[in-house]
Scaffold this motif. Structure first.
Motif, PDB file in Angstrom:
ATOM      1  N   LYS A 144       0.697  -1.113  -0.122  1.00 53.26           N
ATOM      2  CA  LYS A 144      -0.100  -0.137   0.151  1.00 53.26           C
ATOM      3  C   LYS A 144       0.781   1.243   0.141  1.00 53.26           C
ATOM      4  CE  LYS A 144      -3.820  -2.164   2.148  1.00 53.26           C
ATOM      5  NZ  LYS A 144      -4.980  -2.118   3.104  1.00 53.26           N
ATOM      6  N   PHE A 145       0.358   2.404  -0.673  1.00 48.20           N
ATOM      7  CA  PHE A 145       1.057   3.490  -0.826  1.00 48.20           C
ATOM      8  C   PHE A 145       0.736   4.574  -0.177  1.00 48.20           C
ATOM      9  CE2 PHE A 145      -1.411   3.429  -4.494  1.00 48.20           C
ATOM     10  CZ  PHE A 145      -1.974   4.795  -4.620  1.00 48.20           C
ATOM     11  N   GLU A 146       1.435   5.668   0.353  1.00 47.92           N
ATOM     12  CA  GLU A 146       0.772   6.782   0.990  1.00 47.92           C
ATOM     13  C   GLU A 146       0.439   7.759  -0.207  1.00 47.92           C
ATOM     14  OE1 GLU A 146       2.491  10.553   3.774  1.00 47.92           O
ATOM     15  OE2 GLU A 146       3.166   8.405   4.155  1.00 47.92           O
ATOM     16  N   TYR A 147       1.522   8.036  -0.996  1.00 46.90           N
ATOM     17  CA  TYR A 147       1.128   8.707  -2.292  1.00 46.90           C
ATOM     18  C   TYR A 147       2.037   8.171  -3.583  1.00 46.90           C
ATOM     19  CZ  TYR A 147       5.691  11.334  -1.615  1.00 46.90           C
ATOM     20  OH  TYR A 147       6.992  11.425  -1.254  1.00 46.90           O
ATOM     21  N   LEU A 148       1.550   8.409  -4.618  1.00 48.89           N
ATOM     22  CA  LEU A 148       2.170   8.069  -5.946  1.00 48.89           C
ATOM     23  C   LEU A 148       2.149   9.358  -6.886  1.00 48.89           C
ATOM     24  CD1 LEU A 148       3.175   6.064  -7.880  1.00 48.89           C
ATOM     25  CD2 LEU A 148       0.615   5.357  -8.319  1.00 48.89           C
ATOM     26  N   ASP A 149       3.367   9.661  -7.370  1.00 52.12           N
ATOM     27  CA  ASP A 149       3.215  11.054  -8.084  1.00 52.12           C
ATOM     28  C   ASP A 149       3.792  10.505  -9.360  1.00 52.12           C
ATOM     29  OD1 ASP A 149       4.054  13.694  -9.018  1.00 52.12           O
ATOM     30  OD2 ASP A 149       5.376  14.071  -7.277  1.00 52.12           O
ATOM     31  N   LEU A 150       2.819  10.895 -10.526  1.00 53.23           N
ATOM     32  CA  LEU A 150       3.172  10.442 -11.738  1.00 53.23           C
ATOM     33  C   LEU A 150       3.256  11.916 -12.487  1.00 53.23           C
ATOM     34  CD1 LEU A 150       0.093   8.041 -12.188  1.00 53.23           C
ATOM     35  CD2 LEU A 150       2.323   7.558 -11.840  1.00 53.23           C
ATOM     36  N   ARG A 151       3.940  12.813 -11.910  1.00 55.19           N
ATOM     37  CA  ARG A 151       4.016  13.999 -12.673  1.00 55.19           C
ATOM     38  C   ARG A 151       5.196  14.131 -13.470  1.00 55.19           C
ATOM     39  NH1 ARG A 151       3.891  18.370  -8.335  1.00 55.19           N
ATOM     40  NH2 ARG A 151       5.059  16.619  -7.162  1.00 55.19           N
ATOM     41  N   PHE A 152       6.154  13.074 -13.060  1.00 57.00           N
ATOM     42  CA  PHE A 152       7.650  12.943 -13.707  1.00 57.00           C
ATOM     43  C   PHE A 152       7.647  11.663 -14.585  1.00 57.00           C
ATOM     44  CE2 PHE A 152       7.594  15.065  -9.524  1.00 57.00           C
ATOM     45  CZ  PHE A 152       7.957  16.462  -9.991  1.00 57.00           C
ATOM     46  N   GLN A 153       8.763  11.644 -15.398  1.00 60.22           N
ATOM     47  CA  GLN A 153       8.850  10.671 -16.299  1.00 60.22           C
ATOM     48  C   GLN A 153       9.174   9.384 -15.498  1.00 60.22           C
ATOM     49  OE1 GLN A 153      11.895  11.442 -19.217  1.00 60.22           O
ATOM     50  NE2 GLN A 153      11.449   9.148 -20.160  1.00 60.22           N
ATOM     51  N   LYS A 154       9.610   9.272 -14.246  1.00 61.32           N
ATOM     52  CA  LYS A 154       9.792   8.035 -13.252  1.00 61.32           C
ATOM     53  C   LYS A 154       8.830   8.333 -12.072  1.00 61.32           C
ATOM     54  CE  LYS A 154      14.171   6.321 -14.614  1.00 61.32           C
ATOM     55  NZ  LYS A 154      15.667   5.899 -14.143  1.00 61.32           N
ATOM     56  N   PRO A 155       7.888   7.393 -11.895  1.00 64.10           N
ATOM     57  CA  PRO A 155       6.944   7.629 -10.621  1.00 64.10           C
ATOM     58  C   PRO A 155       7.724   7.711  -9.634  1.00 64.10           C
ATOM     59  CG  PRO A 155       6.160   5.737 -12.296  1.00 64.10           C
ATOM     60  CD  PRO A 155       7.353   6.324 -12.728  1.00 64.10           C
ATOM     61  N   ILE A 156       7.151   8.402  -8.609  1.00 63.43           N
ATOM     62  CA  ILE A 156       7.643   8.522  -7.245  1.00 63.43           C
ATOM     63  C   ILE A 156       6.776   8.063  -6.219  1.00 63.43           C
ATOM     64  CG2 ILE A 156       8.279  10.051  -5.476  1.00 63.43           C
ATOM     65  CD1 ILE A 156       9.439  12.228  -7.476  1.00 63.43           C
ATOM     66  N   VAL A 157       6.978   7.074  -5.523  1.00 60.54           N
ATOM     67  CA  VAL A 157       6.095   6.399  -4.656  1.00 60.54           C
ATOM     68  C   VAL A 157       6.621   6.370  -3.119  1.00 60.54           C
ATOM     69  CG1 VAL A 157       5.027   3.990  -4.081  1.00 60.54           C
ATOM     70  CG2 VAL A 157       5.483   4.770  -6.296  1.00 60.54           C
ATOM     71  N   LYS A 158       5.748   6.865  -2.304  1.00 57.54           N
ATOM     72  CA  LYS A 158       5.993   6.619  -0.866  1.00 57.54           C
ATOM     73  C   LYS A 158       5.267   5.324  -0.197  1.00 57.54           C
ATOM     74  CE  LYS A 158       6.467   8.916   3.404  1.00 57.54           C
ATOM     75  NZ  LYS A 158       6.412  10.031   4.350  1.00 57.54           N
ATOM     76  N   PHE A 159       5.627   4.316   0.020  1.00 57.34           N
ATOM     77  CA  PHE A 159       4.753   3.193   0.665  1.00 57.34           C
ATOM     78  C   PHE A 159       4.606   3.403   2.078  1.00 57.34           C
ATOM     79  CE2 PHE A 159       6.990   1.195  -3.091  1.00 57.34           C
ATOM     80  CZ  PHE A 159       5.963   0.600  -3.471  1.00 57.34           C
ATOM     81  N   LEU A 160       3.550   2.884   2.385  1.00 54.68           N
ATOM     82  CA  LEU A 160       3.093   2.982   3.861  1.00 54.68           C
ATOM     83  C   LEU A 160       3.891   1.856   4.423  1.00 54.68           C
ATOM     84  CD1 LEU A 160      -0.826   2.863   3.745  1.00 54.68           C
ATOM     85  CD2 LEU A 160       0.715   4.839   4.521  1.00 54.68           C
ATOM     86  N   LYS A 161       4.694   2.101   5.742  1.00 56.90           N
ATOM     87  CA  LYS A 161       5.091   1.263   6.600  1.00 56.90           C
ATOM     88  C   LYS A 161       4.454   0.282   7.387  1.00 56.90           C
ATOM     89  CE  LYS A 161       8.728   4.703   7.823  1.00 56.90           C
ATOM     90  NZ  LYS A 161       9.355   5.290   8.746  1.00 56.90           N
ATOM     91  N   GLU A 162       4.587  -0.942   7.215  1.00 62.59           N
ATOM     92  CA  GLU A 162       3.781  -2.120   7.663  1.00 62.59           C
ATOM     93  C   GLU A 162       4.345  -2.586   9.099  1.00 62.59           C
ATOM     94  OE1 GLU A 162       3.007  -5.065   5.030  1.00 62.59           O
ATOM     95  OE2 GLU A 162       2.849  -3.736   3.264  1.00 62.59           O
TER      96      GLU A 162
END
Length: 76
Positions: free
Chosen positions: A58-76
């Motif tokens: 699960k992710f906290e946020y997903l940034d698709l504004r750039f060529q490579k997506p930036i993802v911050k995952f939720l800590k489990e």
């Protein structure tokens, strides 16, 4: 259709700097760029979220504004 799989009641916010923010009901959010092809961004979103779902991540946020997506995952 990809967005409906993420949440039943999405919340969209379009800011003045061409950024689109999509909030999920679980508190996560996705950043999109309105100046780029929205269809391509949504296609990428669907592929990425399907992969995360399969992996059980699960992710906290997903940034698709750039060529490579930036993802911050939720800590489990």
């Amino acid at each position: 259709q990809a967005l409906q799989k993420l949440t039943e009641k999405p919340i969209w916010i379009v800011s003045q700097d061409e950024e689109i923010v999509f909030y999920n009901s679980d508190g996560s959010y996705v950043l999109l760029d309105s100046s780029k092809n929205l269809s391509e961004q949504l296609s990428s979103l669907q592929l990425i979220t399907n992969r995360f779902r399969i992996e059980g991540r699960k992710f906290e946020y997903l940034d698709l504004r750039f060529q490579k997506p930036i993802v911050k995952f939720l800590k489990e």
